[in-house]
Design an enzyme around this catalytic site. Sequence first.
Site, PDB file in Angstrom:
ATOM      1  N   HIS A  88      46.492  39.906  36.556  1.00 50.03           N
ATOM      2  CA  HIS A  88      46.710  41.228  37.168  1.00 50.03           C
ATOM      3  C   HIS A  88      47.940  41.299  38.065  1.00 50.03           C
ATOM      4  O   HIS A  88      47.977  42.031  39.052  1.00 50.03           O
ATOM      5  CB  HIS A  88      45.454  41.682  37.957  1.00 50.03           C
ATOM      6  CG  HIS A  88      45.274  43.174  37.876  1.00 50.03           C
ATOM      7  ND1 HIS A  88      44.232  43.853  38.479  1.00 50.03           N
ATOM      8  CD2 HIS A  88      46.028  44.112  37.258  1.00 50.03           C
ATOM      9  CE1 HIS A  88      44.337  45.133  38.243  1.00 50.03           C
ATOM     10  NE2 HIS A  88      45.421  45.326  37.498  1.00 50.03           N
TER      11      HIS A  88
ATOM     12  N   SER B 132      42.359  43.865  34.728  1.00 52.63           N
ATOM     13  CA  SER B 132      40.925  44.079  34.973  1.00 52.63           C
ATOM     14  C   SER B 132      40.169  44.211  33.661  1.00 52.63           C
ATOM     15  O   SER B 132      40.721  44.671  32.653  1.00 52.63           O
ATOM     16  CB  SER B 132      40.716  45.352  35.801  1.00 52.63           C
ATOM     17  OG  SER B 132      41.293  45.194  37.068  1.00 52.63           O
TER      18      SER B 132
ATOM     19  N   LYS C 210      35.287  48.081  48.801  1.00 49.40           N
ATOM     20  CA  LYS C 210      36.575  48.045  48.082  1.00 49.40           C
ATOM     21  C   LYS C 210      37.394  49.324  48.308  1.00 49.40           C
ATOM     22  O   LYS C 210      36.845  50.416  48.314  1.00 49.40           O
ATOM     23  CB  LYS C 210      36.276  47.879  46.594  1.00 49.40           C
ATOM     24  CG  LYS C 210      37.492  47.906  45.679  1.00 49.40           C
ATOM     25  CD  LYS C 210      37.088  47.677  44.237  1.00 49.40           C
ATOM     26  CE  LYS C 210      38.275  47.748  43.297  1.00 49.40           C
ATOM     27  NZ  LYS C 210      37.912  47.413  41.916  1.00 49.40           N
TER      28      LYS C 210
ATOM     29  N   ARG D  55      45.655  39.685  44.970  1.00 51.39           N
ATOM     30  CA  ARG D  55      46.007  38.475  44.219  1.00 51.39           C
ATOM     31  C   ARG D  55      47.429  38.012  44.546  1.00 51.39           C
ATOM     32  O   ARG D  55      47.711  36.815  44.650  1.00 51.39           O
ATOM     33  CB  ARG D  55      45.852  38.735  42.713  1.00 51.39           C
ATOM     34  CG  ARG D  55      44.387  38.762  42.318  1.00 51.39           C
ATOM     35  CD  ARG D  55      44.055  39.642  41.135  1.00 51.39           C
ATOM     36  NE  ARG D  55      42.642  39.980  41.218  1.00 51.39           N
ATOM     37  CZ  ARG D  55      41.654  39.211  40.769  1.00 51.39           C
ATOM     38  NH1 ARG D  55      41.927  38.088  40.147  1.00 51.39           N
ATOM     39  NH2 ARG D  55      40.400  39.570  40.929  1.00 51.39           N
TER      40      ARG D  55
ATOM     41  N   ASP E 110      35.912  38.710  41.322  1.00 49.66           N
ATOM     42  CA  ASP E 110      36.476  40.066  41.332  1.00 49.66           C
ATOM     43  C   ASP E 110      35.430  41.059  41.837  1.00 49.66           C
ATOM     44  O   ASP E 110      34.410  41.284  41.178  1.00 49.66           O
ATOM     45  CB  ASP E 110      36.927  40.434  39.909  1.00 49.66           C
ATOM     46  CG  ASP E 110      37.863  41.623  39.902  1.00 49.66           C
ATOM     47  OD1 ASP E 110      38.117  42.191  40.977  1.00 49.66           O
ATOM     48  OD2 ASP E 110      38.331  41.989  38.802  1.00 49.66           O
ATOM     49  N   ASP E 111      35.682  41.631  42.995  1.00 49.46           N
ATOM     50  CA  ASP E 111      34.821  42.688  43.574  1.00 49.46           C
ATOM     51  C   ASP E 111      33.473  42.177  44.084  1.00 49.46           C
ATOM     52  O   ASP E 111      32.538  42.974  44.240  1.00 49.46           O
ATOM     53  CB  ASP E 111      34.584  43.833  42.574  1.00 49.46           C
ATOM     54  CG  ASP E 111      35.824  44.653  42.269  1.00 49.46           C
ATOM     55  OD1 ASP E 111      36.926  44.256  42.705  1.00 49.46           O
ATOM     56  OD2 ASP E 111      35.696  45.689  41.591  1.00 49.46           O
TER      57      ASP E 111
ATOM     58  N   ASP F 267      38.368  38.697  45.666  1.00 49.98           N
ATOM     59  CA  ASP F 267      39.635  39.422  45.856  1.00 49.98           C
ATOM     60  C   ASP F 267      39.531  40.658  46.737  1.00 49.98           C
ATOM     61  O   ASP F 267      40.501  41.083  47.342  1.00 49.98           O
ATOM     62  CB  ASP F 267      40.248  39.811  44.498  1.00 49.98           C
ATOM     63  CG  ASP F 267      39.454  40.901  43.785  1.00 49.98           C
ATOM     64  OD1 ASP F 267      38.223  41.016  44.013  1.00 49.98           O
ATOM     65  OD2 ASP F 267      40.061  41.659  43.005  1.00 49.98           O
ATOM     66  N   ASN F 268      38.353  41.263  46.787  1.00 48.95           N
ATOM     67  CA  ASN F 268      38.156  42.459  47.638  1.00 48.95           C
ATOM     68  C   ASN F 268      36.659  42.750  47.673  1.00 48.95           C
ATOM     69  O   ASN F 268      35.875  42.150  46.948  1.00 48.95           O
ATOM     70  CB  ASN F 268      38.947  43.675  47.117  1.00 48.95           C
ATOM     71  CG  ASN F 268      38.716  44.004  45.659  1.00 48.95           C
ATOM     72  OD1 ASN F 268      39.591  43.821  44.836  1.00 48.95           O
ATOM     73  ND2 ASN F 268      37.524  44.469  45.331  1.00 48.95           N
TER      74      ASN F 268
ATOM     75  N   CYS G 248      42.623  44.886  43.692  1.00 55.01           N
ATOM     76  CA  CYS G 248      42.942  43.646  42.967  1.00 55.01           C
ATOM     77  C   CYS G 248      44.393  43.169  43.049  1.00 55.01           C
ATOM     78  O   CYS G 248      44.650  42.044  43.493  1.00 55.01           O
ATOM     79  CB  CYS G 248      42.584  43.819  41.489  1.00 55.01           C
ATOM     80  SG  CYS G 248      40.854  44.214  41.211  1.00 55.01           S
TER      81      CYS G 248
ATOM     82  N   LYS H 130      41.454  36.162  35.316  1.00 53.87           N
ATOM     83  CA  LYS H 130      42.169  37.424  35.551  1.00 53.87           C
ATOM     84  C   LYS H 130      43.475  37.175  36.294  1.00 53.87           C
ATOM     85  O   LYS H 130      43.483  36.514  37.326  1.00 53.87           O
ATOM     86  CB  LYS H 130      41.274  38.353  36.365  1.00 53.87           C
ATOM     87  CG  LYS H 130      41.947  39.652  36.794  1.00 53.87           C
ATOM     88  CD  LYS H 130      40.955  40.592  37.428  1.00 53.87           C
ATOM     89  CE  LYS H 130      41.656  41.795  38.034  1.00 53.87           C
ATOM     90  NZ  LYS H 130      40.712  42.802  38.527  1.00 53.87           N
TER      91      LYS H 130
ATOM     92  N   HIS I 108      33.248  42.463  38.503  1.00 59.55           N
ATOM     93  CA  HIS I 108      33.866  43.792  38.349  1.00 59.55           C
ATOM     94  C   HIS I 108      33.192  44.498  37.166  1.00 59.55           C
ATOM     95  O   HIS I 108      32.879  43.855  36.164  1.00 59.55           O
ATOM     96  CB  HIS I 108      35.355  43.561  38.059  1.00 59.55           C
ATOM     97  CG  HIS I 108      36.222  44.774  38.083  1.00 59.55           C
ATOM     98  ND1 HIS I 108      36.137  45.764  37.139  1.00 59.55           N
ATOM     99  CD2 HIS I 108      37.218  45.141  38.930  1.00 59.55           C
ATOM    100  CE1 HIS I 108      37.047  46.694  37.403  1.00 59.55           C
ATOM    101  NE2 HIS I 108      37.711  46.341  38.494  1.00 59.55           N
TER     102      HIS I 108
HETATM  103 MG    MG Z   1      38.880  43.345  42.598  1.00 58.93          MG
END
Ligand code: MG
Length: 478
Positions: free
Chosen positions: A139, A162, A318, A83, A39-40, A297-298, A79, A137, A245
Amino acid sequence: MSYKIAFCFSLLLAACAQHQGITQNKLSKTPNIVILFTDDLGYGDLSVYGHPTIHTANLDRMAAEGQKWTNFYVGASVCTPSRAALLTGRLPIRNGMEGAPPNRVLFPDSQRGLPQSEVTIAEQLKKAGYATACVGKWHLGHKEEYLPTSHGFDYYYGIPYSNDMDNVALANIKNYQDYWDFWSSAPERKDINTFNVPIMRNTEVIERPADQHTITKRYTEESIRFMKENKNKPFFVYLAYNLPHVPLFASKEFEGKSKRGLYGDTVEEIDWSAGQIMDWLKAEGLAENTIVVFTSDNGPWLPMGLEGGSAGLLRDGKGTTWEGGMREPCIFWSPGNIKPAIISGIGTTMDLFTTFSQLAGVPVPTDRIVDGVDLSPVLFKGQESPRQDMFYYRGMELYAVRVGSYKAHLITESGYSQPDKTVHNPPLLYNLDEDPSEQYEISAKHPEIIEQIMQVVKEHKAKLVVGEDQLKYREPRK
Ligand code: MG
């Protein structure tokens, strides 16, 4: 005679393998599949992608033994839609999770989630008899009808959104702007004890607040336990880490270990986790019948300063449709099957849906547009990527398009908070192969390329079908 029969039989086998798209490898008809999804994490946050002080020896080894992709994208720069794109193989604008402003992601008070009418990778693989787990996660909706267990996963363990949501200070958050205002005021001074996110097992909350210091370790243990219990049948594990994240957490073993501070500690713990999974697969003799893919994811949440990551040489992060927002590290690993290489062809997370469906012999749905392409020719034969384009959406709007080496920005906008949305006519143009940092704008020199890209945009929009069903599931706008 027997030689001839054997020869014919081997031809038949080869034809079957060709049909499955798995020539020249030792994978069974239903190989195990593991997706490791952070994540991130930014493009520049692994040592194998150039970070000088975050040491990711396991992921570096994974890249040396497998394929390191350098032009691999996600379906959105935040996010929830990212996803949804990975799991459905479809652009978020098609699957109801496009993340239109002002709420670009789901929140703990969201009532909706990924439409039931969408088909996920897990649902595809179930058709071929796979045991399926989502760990980490989600989301994509935390109400029961939207949870992983309602979308093809036999098992779920994790934080359903998150790791920074459900904070006492977020109680009055009404929209994404409020959320951003909360975070943009001194992120490093947030009290980690005020985060109140739950851990769920299947559809039940089993812990609240989640002890996030041990979350990466526990996700790893849950994943290995699930693989162990299902090692005699094909399995699919979607392990979606909540980190790096913000807020950042590391276990005792990793806190203070990295020269890059707490951010580096969390990434090195994820690297440890990837190593544990690869080592377990090797020890069990399963590695040669398993495909593991690692990506994020980003891009990095840059306004978080030292708490956020780095996109390396890519521009921005992001929330934006610059490369730093949507191009990610991506490593494919399957010893003896995937040809070790650095791949500069284009790939996306949406292609995982199509590639893994084809590998398992499950037809890709034909009653809808699927945006994924089958990457098997690159993975197993070292051929050119069949993907030539990439569409960068922000919510419902197309902001940029890549065709081959060239990317045209129709619209640009900061990730957060600045009212600087700008429509470009003619579009901004960059040659990403020569200029991955998007520093040298060349639209004046190449009107013919802009014309070609606009033709691709026209064809894309002509086929852009957004079903009523998808619209029905969209979260009411605040
Ligand atoms: Mg993310």
